[in-house]
Design an enzyme around this catalytic site. Structure first.
Site, mmCIF file in Angstrom:
data_model
loop_
_atom_site.group_PDB
_atom_site.id
_atom_site.type_symbol
_atom_site.label_atom_id
_atom_site.label_comp_id
_atom_site.label_asym_id
_atom_site.label_seq_id
_atom_site.Cartn_x
_atom_site.Cartn_y
_atom_site.Cartn_z
ATOM 1 N N LYS A 96 1.142 4.165 -2.950
ATOM 2 C CA LYS A 96 0.709 5.531 -2.688
ATOM 3 C C LYS A 96 1.853 6.531 -2.910
ATOM 4 O O LYS A 96 1.608 7.671 -3.333
ATOM 5 C CB LYS A 96 0.132 5.647 -1.281
ATOM 6 C CG LYS A 96 -1.190 4.911 -1.115
ATOM 7 C CD LYS A 96 -2.244 5.383 -2.126
ATOM 8 C CE LYS A 96 -3.582 4.706 -1.940
ATOM 9 N NZ LYS A 96 -4.602 5.198 -2.887
ATOM 10 N N TYR A 119 0.828 -1.202 0.000
ATOM 11 C CA TYR A 119 0.000 0.000 0.000
ATOM 12 C C TYR A 119 0.868 1.260 0.000
ATOM 13 O O TYR A 119 0.639 2.187 -0.785
ATOM 14 C CB TYR A 119 -0.913 -0.020 1.227
ATOM 15 C CG TYR A 119 -1.898 1.120 1.286
ATOM 16 C CD1 TYR A 119 -3.065 1.083 0.534
ATOM 17 C CD2 TYR A 119 -1.680 2.213 2.115
ATOM 18 C CE1 TYR A 119 -3.989 2.116 0.590
ATOM 19 C CE2 TYR A 119 -2.594 3.253 2.189
ATOM 20 C CZ TYR A 119 -3.744 3.206 1.424
ATOM 21 O OH TYR A 119 -4.651 4.232 1.488
#
Length: 270
Positions: A179, A175
């Site tokens: 990002k 993640y």
């Protein structure tokens, strides 16, 4: 970041000139079936936008459309953002229905399982990368192509980043990596969109109360190894910020915005 095209445009606010004098402006929201995507889609419809709701499952998208309460202002398109053909079909449907797109809220995303780095399966890594990064790229590319060709040309892309684009949580390598990459995507879109009146910004969100963040309210691992309950905020607070970014004229752009639960562990996190 936009506005270097020849003629000034005021196509941000509903009723402006994005699609011609007095025409509604048209938005695409991915991941619109729940959470932040749903909140943003509803806020846009309430503000007078026409919104195409995109997501993997039709039923939640139809629930969002019902919550928005203006059937003629929404369209549901079942979409897998990781599939190029599915994304192409989404924007083809938008073109056929509205002839243009003025806003893409690139929101679809996945956190993935919170495993330690050494235990994270390749398939889990790949699923997060495909959704958060490849999916954002495919949707941005399709929107960019349409925005570049439409008349008046131009539009706005808002990417859903995260506080993890700056500071990671424990056991979040996939993640966090995606990002950080979304921030690079945002900057590249901003630069490449300048000649065509395409603005791109990013909203970095911390602890909006959604299904994806439910564990914040029951206890989540902290950087020191402890587990703690974290404050959350209403997703509607995020939606208001996206609405502000979206309503700006294309000569103005919020490049990066951070919206977070005031007391969450971000400042000083780590």
């Amino acid at each position: 970041m936009a506005g270097e095209d020849s003629a000034p445009r005021t196509g941000g606010a509903p009723g402006g000139t994005a699609g011609g004098a007095g025409a509604p402006v048209n938005a695409v929201v991915t991941g619109a079936g729940s959470g932040i995507g749903r909140a943003v889609a509803v806020a846009l419809v309430e503000a007078g936008w026409h919104v195409t709701l995109a997501g993997r499952r039709t039923a939640p998208l139809e629930e969002t459309a019902a919550l928005a309460g203006r059937g003629s202002s929404t369209a549901v398109v079942c979409t897998d953002v990781t599939d190029p053909e599915s994304v192409t079909a989404l924007f083809r449907a938008v073109r056929e229905r509205h002839a243009r797109v003025d806003l893409l809220f690139n929101n679809a995303g996945s956190f993935g399982p919170p495993h330690p780095l050494e235990e994270l399966a390749y398939e889990d890594w790949q699923n997060v990368v495909q959704t958060n990064l490849t999916g954002a790229f495919l949707c941005a590319q399709a929107a960019f192509r349409l925005m570049k060709e439409q008349d008046p040309r131009g539009g706005r892309i808002i990417n859903n980043g995260s506080l993890s684009a700056h500071v990671p949580r424990p056991h979040s390598v996939a993640y966090t990596a995606t990002k950080h990459a979304v921030t690079g995507l945002t900057k590249s879109l901003s630069l490449d969109g300048r000649p065509y009146g395409i603005a791109c910004g990013q909203i970095d969100i911390g602890n909006a109360a959604t299904d994806m963040t439910a564990r914040m309210q029951t206890g989540i691992r902290q950087a020191d190894g402890s587990t703690a309950v974290e404050p959350v905020m209403d997703a509607a607070d995020v939606a208001r910020t996206v609405l502000h970014m979206a309503a700006l004229p294309l000569e103005a752009n919020v490049q990066f915005a951070t919206v977070m639960a005031t007391a969450m562990p971000y400042i000083g996190r780590g």
